[in-house]
Design a protein around this motif. Structure first.
Motif, PDB file in Angstrom:
ATOM      1  N   THR A 164      -0.340  10.214  -5.032  1.00  0.00           N
ATOM      2  CA  THR A 164      -1.289   9.443  -4.223  1.00  0.00           C
ATOM      3  C   THR A 164      -1.639  10.130  -2.906  1.00  0.00           C
ATOM      4  OG1 THR A 164       0.619   8.186  -3.483  1.00  0.00           O
ATOM      5  CG2 THR A 164      -0.782   7.148  -5.120  1.00  0.00           C
ATOM      6  N   LEU A 165      -1.040  11.301  -2.627  1.00  0.00           N
ATOM      7  CA  LEU A 165      -1.338  11.992  -1.373  1.00  0.00           C
ATOM      8  C   LEU A 165      -2.521  12.945  -1.557  1.00  0.00           C
ATOM      9  CD1 LEU A 165       2.229  12.854  -0.021  1.00  0.00           C
ATOM     10  CD2 LEU A 165       0.927  10.763   0.230  1.00  0.00           C
ATOM     11  N   THR A 166      -3.668  12.584  -0.968  1.00  0.00           N
ATOM     12  CA  THR A 166      -4.859  13.423  -1.132  1.00  0.00           C
ATOM     13  C   THR A 166      -4.723  14.754  -0.395  1.00  0.00           C
ATOM     14  OG1 THR A 166      -5.811  12.230   0.717  1.00  0.00           O
ATOM     15  CG2 THR A 166      -6.535  11.582  -1.467  1.00  0.00           C
ATOM     16  N   ALA A 167      -3.793  14.803   0.573  1.00  0.00           N
ATOM     17  CA  ALA A 167      -3.643  16.020   1.369  1.00  0.00           C
ATOM     18  C   ALA A 167      -3.017  17.159   0.566  1.00  0.00           C
ATOM     19  CB  ALA A 167      -2.793  15.732   2.601  1.00  0.00           C
ATOM     20  N   ARG A 168      -2.356  16.841  -0.539  1.00  0.00           N
ATOM     21  CA  ARG A 168      -1.641  17.865  -1.320  1.00  0.00           C
ATOM     22  C   ARG A 168      -2.287  17.994  -2.694  1.00  0.00           C
ATOM     23  NH1 ARG A 168       1.250  20.210   2.686  1.00  0.00           N
ATOM     24  NH2 ARG A 168       1.246  18.560   4.219  1.00  0.00           N
ATOM     25  N   LYS A 204       0.813  -1.211   0.000  1.00  0.00           N
ATOM     26  CA  LYS A 204       0.000   0.000   0.000  1.00  0.00           C
ATOM     27  C   LYS A 204       0.847   1.263   0.000  1.00  0.00           C
ATOM     28  CE  LYS A 204      -4.446  -1.123   2.053  1.00  0.00           C
ATOM     29  NZ  LYS A 204      -5.253  -1.009   3.276  1.00  0.00           N
ATOM     30  N   SER A 205       2.090   1.157   0.437  1.00  0.00           N
ATOM     31  CA  SER A 205       2.953   2.330   0.505  1.00  0.00           C
ATOM     32  C   SER A 205       3.808   2.424  -0.749  1.00  0.00           C
ATOM     33  CB  SER A 205       3.857   2.246   1.740  1.00  0.00           C
ATOM     34  OG  SER A 205       4.867   3.206   1.658  1.00  0.00           O
ATOM     35  N   ILE A 206       3.571   3.491  -1.528  1.00  0.00           N
ATOM     36  CA  ILE A 206       4.324   3.653  -2.775  1.00  0.00           C
ATOM     37  C   ILE A 206       5.814   3.736  -2.470  1.00  0.00           C
ATOM     38  CG2 ILE A 206       4.653   5.110  -4.816  1.00  0.00           C
ATOM     39  CD1 ILE A 206       1.950   4.040  -4.932  1.00  0.00           C
ATOM     40  N   MET A 207       6.166   4.334  -1.324  1.00  0.00           N
ATOM     41  CA  MET A 207       7.585   4.471  -1.005  1.00  0.00           C
ATOM     42  C   MET A 207       8.226   3.116  -0.748  1.00  0.00           C
ATOM     43  SD  MET A 207       9.484   6.736   1.860  1.00  0.00           S
ATOM     44  CE  MET A 207       9.062   8.348   1.246  1.00  0.00           C
ATOM     45  N   SER A 208       7.485   2.224  -0.084  1.00  0.00           N
ATOM     46  CA  SER A 208       8.014   0.888   0.176  1.00  0.00           C
ATOM     47  C   SER A 208       8.188   0.114  -1.133  1.00  0.00           C
ATOM     48  CB  SER A 208       7.076   0.136   1.120  1.00  0.00           C
ATOM     49  OG  SER A 208       7.502  -1.176   1.297  1.00  0.00           O
ATOM     50  N   TRP A 256      -0.318  17.795  -6.008  1.00  0.00           N
ATOM     51  CA  TRP A 256       0.221  16.484  -6.379  1.00  0.00           C
ATOM     52  C   TRP A 256      -0.871  15.498  -6.756  1.00  0.00           C
ATOM     53  CZ3 TRP A 256       4.024  15.716  -1.652  1.00  0.00           C
ATOM     54  CH2 TRP A 256       5.094  16.624  -1.797  1.00  0.00           C
ATOM     55  N   LEU A 315       3.973   8.761  -9.013  1.00  0.00           N
ATOM     56  CA  LEU A 315       2.944   8.156  -8.153  1.00  0.00           C
ATOM     57  C   LEU A 315       3.229   8.424  -6.681  1.00  0.00           C
ATOM     58  CD1 LEU A 315       2.284   4.739  -9.910  1.00  0.00           C
ATOM     59  CD2 LEU A 315       0.694   6.634  -9.645  1.00  0.00           C
ATOM     60  N   LEU A 316       4.512   8.492  -6.320  1.00  0.00           N
ATOM     61  CA  LEU A 316       4.908   8.789  -4.945  1.00  0.00           C
ATOM     62  C   LEU A 316       4.224  10.062  -4.457  1.00  0.00           C
ATOM     63  CD1 LEU A 316       7.119   7.934  -2.735  1.00  0.00           C
ATOM     64  CD2 LEU A 316       8.471   9.773  -3.686  1.00  0.00           C
ATOM     65  N   LEU A 317       4.139  11.047  -5.357  1.00  0.00           N
ATOM     66  CA  LEU A 317       3.525  12.318  -4.972  1.00  0.00           C
ATOM     67  C   LEU A 317       2.019  12.317  -5.218  1.00  0.00           C
ATOM     68  CD1 LEU A 317       6.161  14.699  -6.606  1.00  0.00           C
ATOM     69  CD2 LEU A 317       6.171  13.797  -4.295  1.00  0.00           C
TER      70      LEU A 317
END
Lengths: 184, 302
Positions: free
Chosen positions: B139-143, B78-82, B146, B135-137
């Motif tokens: 997928t963040l709904t807060a920003r 679920k974590s794009i960074m991982s 992005w 995608l790393l950026l």
């Protein structure tokens, strides 16, 4: 009390807030934070235009979301959701990538300047475990904050959170927060 | 507040250059390894190095660099960074093998089937790396800046352009590309045509994608519109319009069209050099703007 596991939640009634910042100071003291770090803050929001104008103090903190974006993005599993609804951080596993800070719509997380891990409001887990209330709740002189167990149908929070006046902020970001607000 | 600094910008850029160079090199190898040999070799020689520098920088951007190994003992789909940490690890390993494979002497002595498998894997992994940076950026709904569908596509296309530009730059500086085969006009023209055609198609796509990004953001929610104003009319506006749109897309696009239309057999390395440098600079600038302005953008909560 019911036998079910608790589901902790908080209600913040902004119509009662006078902006004394006692909750901020209590939180700072309880969590032994360094000076630039805060787990909660009191924003000032303006509503309407003169003469129909209103200005409110608006306490903000970690919303302990049911679908927390910070837990989803954490690459090491340091951020996790406890079964009692609290979003917690395993500081041993946090590498300080700050991805969770950026993912949080409520700007609730910060970096611990001393150790480098990310930390935030924990609903004062250590106090809850002693059957006490979080520091910000007990400190508030105007009873802005109500803390309790949503799984207990007789609790004040269950009754208040079901009322029409309460809202969850940023709900359309698919977070489903555990903090309910009365904006009025 | 800015949490991700220029180190992240550099990392996203270096990952993009590596992925793009690898992708272009393997694509050229599959199309015609003899005709486009210089591009194949140049891409293979570039691919492993930017991403390695990027990984070092990434580790030092962590608040606790000594715990970076936790990234490689965990896998969270679920974590794009991982997922990304694993992808860039496999990508780096593959790019090193591909690099050795393209050295003048074949040190590995692999069977054709094996080296073909490595190339296919490299193509897949480089595609993943180029997609992951966006995608790393996104997928963040807060920003809101992005959180758009156009962003991963924009950064993907930009990555391929950057890879192609890095190859073009290396071919300008070392036209023989470390080989001892004779330099004929035909090989130069073949490789130039490949680069200019690629540049033309990709830069045009990037222009369209940027347009879609701007129009889409502007006609979306209030948070998105205010986020967009940070880059189009705020403090990043000059960098965005001059550094990215003009220098990073329009000028290289004109240069590529000019080279393709005029069909002059004389080689113009200076034009290639300027166009490639501008494209690379534009690629860095757009990532810097997106990383910084994105952190300033906020979802409106109520």
């Amino acid at each position: 009390m019911t036998d079910k596991k608790p589901k902790w939640a908080m209600l913040i009634d902004t119509t009662k807030c006078v902006g004394c910042l006692a909750c901020v100071a209590a939180c700072h003291n309880q969590n032994e934070l360094l000076v630039p770090e805060f787990f909660n803050r009191v924003e000032e929001r303006e509503f309407g235009h003169f003469p129909n104008y209103n200005r409110r103090f608006f306490p903000m903190q970690c919303q302990h979301c049911d679908r927390p974006p910070c837990v989803g993005v954490c690459p090491t599993g340091a951020s996790y959701k406890r079964s009692d609804g609290i979003v917690a951080i395993d500081t041993q596993r946090c590498i300080g990538c700050k991805y969770c800070i950026l993912s949080c719509p409520y700007n609730a997380r910060s970096v611990n300047k001393e150790h480098g891990y990310v930390h935030k409001c924990s609903f004062c887990t250590s106090l809850i475990e002693k059957n006490e209330q979080p520091a910000c709740v007990t400190t508030c002189p105007t009873r802005v904050r109500v803390f309790g167990d949503l799984n207990d149908p007789n609790s004040e929070i269950s009754r208040l959170s079901a009322s029409k006046k309460t809202v969850q902020i940023g709900k359309d970001l698919n977070t489903n927060p555990s903090i309910y607000y009365i904006i009025g | 507040m800015i949490h991700w600094t220029y180190l992240i910008t550099f990392y996203l850029f270096s990952a993009g250059v590596s992925a793009g160079a690898m992708m272009v090199s393997i694509a050229a190898d599959f199309i015609n390894p003899v005709k486009y040999g210089k591009i194949v070799r140049a891409g293979a020689y570039i691919a492993p190095f930017p991403i390695m520098a990027g990984m070092v920088v990434l580790i030092f951007d962590l608040e606790r660099p000594l715990l970076f190994w936790l990234l490689l003992t965990t896998f969270k789909y679920k974590s794009i960074m991982s997922v990304g940490a694993w992808i860039i690890t496999f990508f780096s390993a593959t790019s090193i093998i591909y690099f050795i494979l393209n050295l003048r002497k074949d040190y590995l002595k692999l069977k054709p089937g094996t080296s073909r498998a490595i190339k296919i894997m490299g193509l897949i992994l480089s595609t993943c790396v180029a997609l992951y940076t966006g995608l790393l950026l996104s997928t963040l709904t807060a920003r809101p800046l992005w959180n758009t569908q156009a962003l991963p596509v924009l950064l993907f296309i930009s990555s391929v352009i950057d890879g192609l530009a890095a190859i073009a730059l290396l071919l300008c500086l070392r036209p023989d590309c470390f080989s001892q085969s004779p330099q004929t006009d035909e090989t130069i023209n073949n490789n130039n045509t490949f680069i200019h055609t690629g540049d033309f198609v990709l830069l045009f796509s990037l222009l369209i994608c940027t347009l879609v990004f701007l129009i889409g953001m502007g006609s979306s929610t209030g948070s998105a519109a205010s986020a967009l104003s940070i880059i189009t009319s705020g403090k990043f506006s000059v960098l965005f319009w001059v550094g990215f749109v003009a220098a990073g897309i329009v000028i290289p696009l004109i240069a590529a069209s000019y080279e393709l239309c005029t069909k002059v057999t004389t080689h113009r390395p200076w034009l290639n050099f300027i166009a490639a440098s501008l494209a690379l600079t534009g690629g860095y600038i757009v990532r810097g703007i997106i990383v910084n302005a994105g952190q300033l953008s906020r979802a409106i909560l109520f």
